[in-house]
Write an enzyme that holds these catalytic residues in place. Structure first.
Site, mmCIF file in Angstrom:
data_model
loop_
_atom_site.group_PDB
_atom_site.id
_atom_site.type_symbol
_atom_site.label_atom_id
_atom_site.label_comp_id
_atom_site.label_asym_id
_atom_site.label_seq_id
_atom_site.Cartn_x
_atom_site.Cartn_y
_atom_site.Cartn_z
ATOM 1 N N CYS A 221 2.095 4.751 -0.983
ATOM 2 C CA CYS A 221 0.701 4.444 -1.291
ATOM 3 C C CYS A 221 0.532 4.604 -2.797
ATOM 4 O O CYS A 221 0.794 5.686 -3.336
ATOM 5 C CB CYS A 221 -0.196 5.437 -0.549
ATOM 6 S SG CYS A 221 -1.923 5.382 -1.045
ATOM 7 N N CYS B 268 -1.040 -2.217 -4.440
ATOM 8 C CA CYS B 268 -1.458 -1.403 -3.290
ATOM 9 C C CYS B 268 -0.532 -1.833 -2.167
ATOM 10 O O CYS B 268 -0.268 -3.035 -2.006
ATOM 11 C CB CYS B 268 -2.912 -1.703 -2.940
ATOM 12 S SG CYS B 268 -3.415 -1.109 -1.300
HETATM 13 N N1 DGL Z 1 -2.174 1.607 0.549
HETATM 14 C C1 DGL Z 1 -2.839 2.261 -0.480
HETATM 15 C C2 DGL Z 1 -2.329 2.001 -1.869
HETATM 16 O O1 DGL Z 1 -1.186 1.612 -2.005
HETATM 17 C C3 DGL Z 1 -4.249 2.727 -0.418
HETATM 18 C C4 DGL Z 1 -5.263 1.915 0.235
HETATM 19 C C5 DGL Z 1 -6.548 2.653 0.416
HETATM 20 O O2 DGL Z 1 -6.583 3.460 1.343
HETATM 21 O O3 DGL Z 1 -7.492 2.457 -0.356
HETATM 22 O O4 DGL Z 1 -3.031 2.185 -2.819
#
Ligand code: DGL
Length: 255
Positions: A74, A180
């Site tokens: 993430c 993301c």
């Molecule tokens: N998958 C996440 C990232 O790479 C976060 C998404 C979220 O929960 O806002 O930033």
């Protein structure tokens, strides 16, 4: 110990885009993936909240699941919590970041869009990266709500969102950084909206980094047997947990 799982965490199922290249590169490793969907989206949370969530999850991954290394699948969690986690745990913590350096290395002259959560774009960590490699032809796009739309598979809304966000860049943008881990799941629609473009994301780099960290620490699983993937989601509702699990394994299969 070498049979111990690699522990992945994300705010939801998006981190599957990091797990997939890892499983391909390291097929004998066991992997445990934790999706914190009870607390998503992470993109609008404060540093303090994200650090507290990551601390709790990493504790669980180490103490209950006996993970041998931790992967922050993430970008938002990486941007806000990696320094804290590395300072407080002795296990290797591997983090993803928006692949902006890759643009610098591969197509530095190209008009570039960086898509990421607001939290990532405003973070100190990302800003250090951005100013180091800035090509002066980059637009930063904080995508409020986008990870959530992808997480919940709201397809019509997704297309509309991306058309509104990206429509003006059609024919202008050459590079898109998917900053993301949820966004690679929307690649096809982004391509529909923007036409032919180069995508950059950090997942392959993370998979390679996991491999070298395991090698350096003598932690590679040399059993020669195909590893397993386990998934857990933090939603309090059983039905939601089941649906997340189904979608996660379906994506792992076809992504
Ligand atoms: N998958 C996440 C990232 O790479 C976060 C998404 C979220 O929960 O806002 O930033």
């Amino acid at each position: 110990m070498n049979n111990a799982p690699i522990g992945f965490l994300d705010s939801g199922i998006g981190g599957v885009t990091v797990l997939k290249p890892t499983v391909e590169l390291l097929p004998c490793e066991n992997c445990f993936f934790f999706g914190d969907s009870a607390n998503n989206p992470y993109g609008d949370k404060s540093d303090k909240e994200i650090i507290a969530r990551c601390d709790e999850i990493v504790n669980m991954l180490i103490n209950d699941k006996k993970c041998k290394v931790i992967v922050l699948a993430c970008n938002t969690a990486s941007a806000k919590a990696v320094e804290y986690l590395r300072g407080n745990y002795s296990l290797p913590v591997i983090a993803i970041e928006p692949a902006y350096k890759m643009v610098h290395d591969l197509n530095p002259g190209g008009f570039t869009l960086v898509m990421a959560t607001r939290g990532t774009i405003e973070s100190e960590k990302f800003n250090r990266l951005y100013y180091k490699y800035n090509n002066n032809k980059t637009v930063l796009l904080p995508c409020a709500g986008l990870a959530d739309i992808i997480e919940q598979n709201r397809q019509d809304e997704l297309r509309l969102y991306l058309e509104n966000l990206l429509g003006d860049y059609k024919g202008k943008a050459e590079n898109v950084v998917l900053g993301c881990t949820h966004y690679p799941l929307a690649k096809d629609i982004i391509k529909d909206v923007l036409g032919e473009i180069n995508f950059f994301d950090g997942a392959q780099g993370v998979a390679k980094r996991i491999k070298s960290v395991l090698e350096e620490n003598g932690l590679l699983n040399g059993s020669g047997v195909r590893g397993t993937v386990e998934f857990e989601d933090s939603s309090p509702d059983e039905k939601t947990r089941e649906l997340k699990k189904e979608r996660f394994f379906e994506l792992l299969e076809r992504y």
